[in-house]
Design a protein around this motif. Structure first.
Motif, mmCIF file in Angstrom:
data_model
loop_
_atom_site.group_PDB
_atom_site.id
_atom_site.type_symbol
_atom_site.label_atom_id
_atom_site.label_comp_id
_atom_site.label_asym_id
_atom_site.label_seq_id
_atom_site.Cartn_x
_atom_site.Cartn_y
_atom_site.Cartn_z
ATOM 1 N N VAL A 192 1.011 -1.382 -0.048
ATOM 2 C CA VAL A 192 0.312 -0.200 0.347
ATOM 3 C C VAL A 192 1.036 0.663 -0.226
ATOM 4 O O VAL A 192 0.753 1.959 -0.314
ATOM 5 C CB VAL A 192 -1.147 -0.092 1.003
ATOM 6 N N ILE A 193 1.547 1.410 0.746
ATOM 7 C CA ILE A 193 2.845 2.298 0.902
ATOM 8 C C ILE A 193 3.761 2.381 -0.714
ATOM 9 O O ILE A 193 3.647 3.904 -0.902
ATOM 10 C CB ILE A 193 4.205 2.024 2.261
ATOM 11 N N GLN A 194 3.711 1.598 -1.307
ATOM 12 C CA GLN A 194 5.112 1.699 -2.881
ATOM 13 C C GLN A 194 2.995 1.896 -3.636
ATOM 14 O O GLN A 194 3.551 3.008 -3.675
ATOM 15 C CB GLN A 194 4.997 0.515 -3.643
ATOM 16 N N THR A 195 2.470 2.209 -3.004
ATOM 17 C CA THR A 195 1.078 2.183 -4.429
ATOM 18 C C THR A 195 1.119 4.032 -3.879
ATOM 19 O O THR A 195 0.892 4.613 -4.819
ATOM 20 C CB THR A 195 0.164 1.453 -4.052
ATOM 21 N N MET A 196 0.469 4.178 -2.564
ATOM 22 C CA MET A 196 0.590 5.278 -2.431
ATOM 23 C C MET A 196 1.263 6.939 -2.635
ATOM 24 O O MET A 196 1.635 7.550 -3.262
ATOM 25 C CB MET A 196 0.863 5.595 -0.749
ATOM 26 N N ASN A 197 2.697 6.403 -3.123
ATOM 27 C CA ASN A 197 3.865 6.569 -3.136
ATOM 28 C C ASN A 197 3.939 6.956 -5.231
ATOM 29 O O ASN A 197 4.339 7.515 -5.577
ATOM 30 C CB ASN A 197 5.617 6.351 -3.034
ATOM 31 N N LYS A 198 3.541 5.782 -5.715
ATOM 32 C CA LYS A 198 3.922 5.852 -6.929
ATOM 33 C C LYS A 198 1.952 7.178 -7.934
ATOM 34 O O LYS A 198 1.621 7.679 -8.598
ATOM 35 C CB LYS A 198 3.288 4.234 -7.369
ATOM 36 N N GLU A 199 1.306 6.660 -6.812
ATOM 37 C CA GLU A 199 -0.137 7.378 -7.361
ATOM 38 C C GLU A 199 -0.800 7.996 -6.544
ATOM 39 O O GLU A 199 -2.327 8.039 -5.726
ATOM 40 C CB GLU A 199 -1.850 6.168 -7.540
ATOM 41 N N TYR A 200 -0.189 9.300 -5.488
ATOM 42 C CA TYR A 200 -0.071 10.019 -4.971
ATOM 43 C C TYR A 200 -1.799 11.435 -4.631
ATOM 44 O O TYR A 200 -2.057 11.426 -4.247
ATOM 45 C CB TYR A 200 0.657 10.942 -4.007
ATOM 46 N N ASP A 201 -1.512 10.585 -6.228
ATOM 47 C CA ASP A 201 -2.620 11.918 -6.532
ATOM 48 C C ASP A 201 -3.651 11.010 -7.424
ATOM 49 O O ASP A 201 -4.863 12.164 -7.205
ATOM 50 C CB ASP A 201 -2.244 12.052 -8.301
ATOM 51 N N LYS A 202 -4.040 10.067 -6.825
ATOM 52 C CA LYS A 202 -5.530 9.062 -6.723
ATOM 53 C C LYS A 202 -6.042 9.228 -5.552
ATOM 54 O O LYS A 202 -5.143 8.968 -4.608
ATOM 55 C CB LYS A 202 -5.194 8.181 -7.355
ATOM 56 N N ASN A 203 -7.176 9.215 -5.201
ATOM 57 C CA ASN A 203 -7.479 9.653 -4.138
ATOM 58 C C ASN A 203 -8.585 8.323 -3.432
ATOM 59 O O ASN A 203 -9.544 8.479 -3.423
ATOM 60 C CB ASN A 203 -9.087 10.204 -3.633
ATOM 61 N N TYR A 204 -7.828 7.569 -3.145
ATOM 62 C CA TYR A 204 -7.696 5.923 -3.087
ATOM 63 C C TYR A 204 -8.746 6.000 -1.249
ATOM 64 O O TYR A 204 -8.198 7.179 -0.844
ATOM 65 C CB TYR A 204 -6.903 5.105 -2.769
ATOM 66 N N THR A 205 -10.171 5.378 -1.340
ATOM 67 C CA THR A 205 -10.355 5.535 0.076
ATOM 68 C C THR A 205 -9.994 4.110 0.775
ATOM 69 O O THR A 205 -8.842 3.924 0.359
ATOM 70 C CB THR A 205 -12.220 5.083 0.029
ATOM 71 N N LEU A 206 -10.043 4.565 2.056
ATOM 72 C CA LEU A 206 -9.692 3.554 3.190
ATOM 73 C C LEU A 206 -10.304 2.502 3.238
ATOM 74 O O LEU A 206 -9.583 1.226 2.838
ATOM 75 C CB LEU A 206 -10.089 3.908 5.114
ATOM 76 N N ASP A 207 -11.981 2.020 2.271
ATOM 77 C CA ASP A 207 -12.002 0.646 1.841
ATOM 78 C C ASP A 207 -10.855 0.105 1.221
ATOM 79 O O ASP A 207 -10.039 -0.917 0.796
ATOM 80 C CB ASP A 207 -13.356 0.956 1.556
ATOM 81 N N GLU A 208 -10.855 0.977 -0.154
ATOM 82 C CA GLU A 208 -9.951 0.794 -1.622
ATOM 83 C C GLU A 208 -8.544 -0.034 -0.896
ATOM 84 O O GLU A 208 -8.337 -0.848 -1.183
ATOM 85 C CB GLU A 208 -10.179 1.598 -2.177
#
Length: 142
Positions: free
Chosen positions: A42-58
């Motif tokens: 998830v941290i890798q995803t956050m670093n790559k896709e920081y501009d996306k507004n994923y929810t906590l559920d996602e």
């Protein structure tokens, strides 16, 4: 376009995240390694896709965990909530864009994932102590 210095800053942030994660994993013996690997994903995803507004559920679904279990494990490993962590990443990227002076403040806010210009400015000021324009002027003088 990133400058050489901003690339170095990004790399430094990435390695500090890895170091923090490694230390957290080592100190949290009661957490099974499978959770650490899932949180790291998830941290890798956050670093790559920081501009996306994923929810906590996602984010929780990415780890195949319930939302509440994900929140607890994420905070145990990183020391912050997933949204706080993502916002920190966004602000760091915003700083880099502000230093480059290539984009307007509004463009930068949207580029790093904030839908509202005022929310971006408020979040930036809360985290750095400067408004985006003040930060840009400060870094240009240096």
């Amino acid at each position: 376009m990133q400058t050489r210095e901003s690339k170095k800053i990004s790399a430094a942030y990435f390695f500090s995240i890895l170091s923090l994660l490694e230390r957290s994993i080592a100190s949290e013996e009661h957490l099974p390694n499978q959770y650490a690997n899932k949180i790291f994903y998830v941290i890798q995803t956050m670093n790559k896709e920081y501009d996306k507004n994923y929810t906590l559920d996602e984010y929780a679904k990415m780890c195949t965990m319930s939302k509440f279990h994900f929140l607890r494990v994420f905070k145990e490993i990183t020391g912050s909530s997933p949204i706080e962590y993502r916002n920190e990443i966004r602000i760091n990227h915003a700083k880099e864009f502000l230093e480059d002076n290539e984009y307007s403040i509004n463009e930068i806010g949207r580029m790093v994932g904030y839908a509202s210009d005022s929310y971006f400015c408020d979040a930036f000021k809360k985290k750095t102590g400067y408004s985006p324009i003040q930060y840009r002027r400060k870094t240009q003088k240096q």
